[in-house]
Design an enzyme around this catalytic site. Sequence first.
Site, mmCIF file in Angstrom:
data_model
loop_
_atom_site.group_PDB
_atom_site.id
_atom_site.type_symbol
_atom_site.label_atom_id
_atom_site.label_comp_id
_atom_site.label_asym_id
_atom_site.label_seq_id
_atom_site.Cartn_x
_atom_site.Cartn_y
_atom_site.Cartn_z
ATOM 1 N N GLN A 1 -4.845 -1.618 9.483
ATOM 2 C CA GLN A 1 -4.723 -2.929 8.851
ATOM 3 C C GLN A 1 -5.342 -4.009 9.747
ATOM 4 O O GLN A 1 -5.066 -4.062 10.948
ATOM 5 C CB GLN A 1 -3.242 -3.228 8.558
ATOM 6 C CG GLN A 1 -2.993 -4.505 7.796
ATOM 7 C CD GLN A 1 -3.543 -4.491 6.360
ATOM 8 O OE1 GLN A 1 -3.703 -3.431 5.750
ATOM 9 N NE2 GLN A 1 -3.832 -5.662 5.832
ATOM 10 N N ASP B 1 -11.292 2.771 3.978
ATOM 11 C CA ASP B 1 -11.727 1.372 3.877
ATOM 12 C C ASP B 1 -13.248 1.279 3.687
ATOM 13 O O ASP B 1 -13.767 0.226 3.315
ATOM 14 C CB ASP B 1 -11.370 0.622 5.169
ATOM 15 C CG ASP B 1 -10.147 -0.267 5.023
ATOM 16 O OD1 ASP B 1 -9.928 -0.771 3.914
ATOM 17 O OD2 ASP B 1 -9.443 -0.453 6.026
ATOM 18 N N LYS C 1 0.846 -1.204 0.000
ATOM 19 C CA LYS C 1 0.000 0.000 0.000
ATOM 20 C C LYS C 1 0.877 1.248 0.000
ATOM 21 O O LYS C 1 0.635 2.199 -0.740
ATOM 22 C CB LYS C 1 -0.930 -0.012 1.222
ATOM 23 C CG LYS C 1 -2.065 -1.020 1.093
ATOM 24 C CD LYS C 1 -2.850 -1.230 2.381
ATOM 25 C CE LYS C 1 -3.832 -2.392 2.174
ATOM 26 N NZ LYS C 1 -4.586 -2.774 3.364
HETATM 27 N N1 GUN Z 1 -6.820 -6.866 5.784
HETATM 28 C C1 GUN Z 1 -7.120 -7.609 4.691
HETATM 29 N N2 GUN Z 1 -7.861 -6.890 3.814
HETATM 30 C C2 GUN Z 1 -8.009 -5.662 4.364
HETATM 31 C C3 GUN Z 1 -8.669 -4.467 3.920
HETATM 32 O O1 GUN Z 1 -9.276 -4.383 2.848
HETATM 33 N N3 GUN Z 1 -8.599 -3.411 4.774
HETATM 34 C C4 GUN Z 1 -7.946 -3.477 5.972
HETATM 35 N N4 GUN Z 1 -7.952 -2.392 6.737
HETATM 36 N N5 GUN Z 1 -7.338 -4.568 6.402
HETATM 37 C C5 GUN Z 1 -7.356 -5.645 5.594
#
Ligand code: GUN
Length: 283
Positions: free
Chosen positions: A97, A120, A53
């Site tokens: 996360q 998100d 990311k």
């Molecule tokens: N962990 C796995 N997929 C995601 C996601 O789309 N967002 C977040 N914040 N954590 C994740």
Amino acid sequence: MTTIIDGKAIAKEIRKEVKIDAISFFEKHGRKPGLSVILVGDDPASCIYVNNKQKACEKAEMNANTIKLPKNTSMDELLDVIDSLNTDKNVDGILVQLPLPEHLNAELVLNRILPEKDVDGFHPINAGQLLQNKAVLEPCTPKGCMELLKRSGISLSGLNAAVIGRSNLVGKPVSMMLLRENATVTICHSKTKDLKAILKNADVVIAAVGKPKLITGDMLKPGAIVLDVGINRLEDGSITGDVEFESASQVASYITPVPGGVGPMTIAMLLKNTMLAAEAQNV
Ligand code: GUN
């Protein structure tokens, strides 16, 4: 003829578009759009995701700031970090996360993020707005699925769609998005009585349950459009989706591979959401 939807190529296209918007934002506001990612602990998969990311943001001319906190971080400490990011004018988007270590209450943590910075799209305000077709920030993976369909020239109006999985992250939001596009949506889950009967009638199948190769070609309606959200690691270390690609690709009209299908779209949509959040907060 089966079309294999190239998620990697479509995601690249979107990242390019976002970069152009990010450069315009810089010219207008004198700073880059900013995303802060919070990682608690050192789960190896999460470390890789967060790193990806960060790199994608930087490539798209955005500021990325990853905040790494120790595994034993308390709820109060984590909420304090979120509060300070909420009030930071240079931070447009905040992402915590998942999964979080067990002692932390993920719901309380996610709800602490200001809805306008919730890239998100998990905050109850954003989830509620999605139900009303008014959300600015929608969850990245479902949004990525819809973008794959749109950019493949697929119209959903009147089609029967089967969503397999009812999670807040994918199954529920993608169902609302399909409904918004006038599909007739059936949400299937572990208690569904006759999955095969539903699939036999489904023009569109979105598999998001995390069960390797659950869906095989013989279960599909000929010509079905199949999006595979599953990312399952097998014992031999290889990655497979919820769909058995070899058999399903003989029957489907469109299908996404794993890897290289829905996966790359999640980060592309995160960048898009960060851009949307930045624009909405800096009018
Ligand atoms: N962990 C796995 N997929 C995601 C996601 O789309 N967002 C977040 N914040 N954590 C994740």
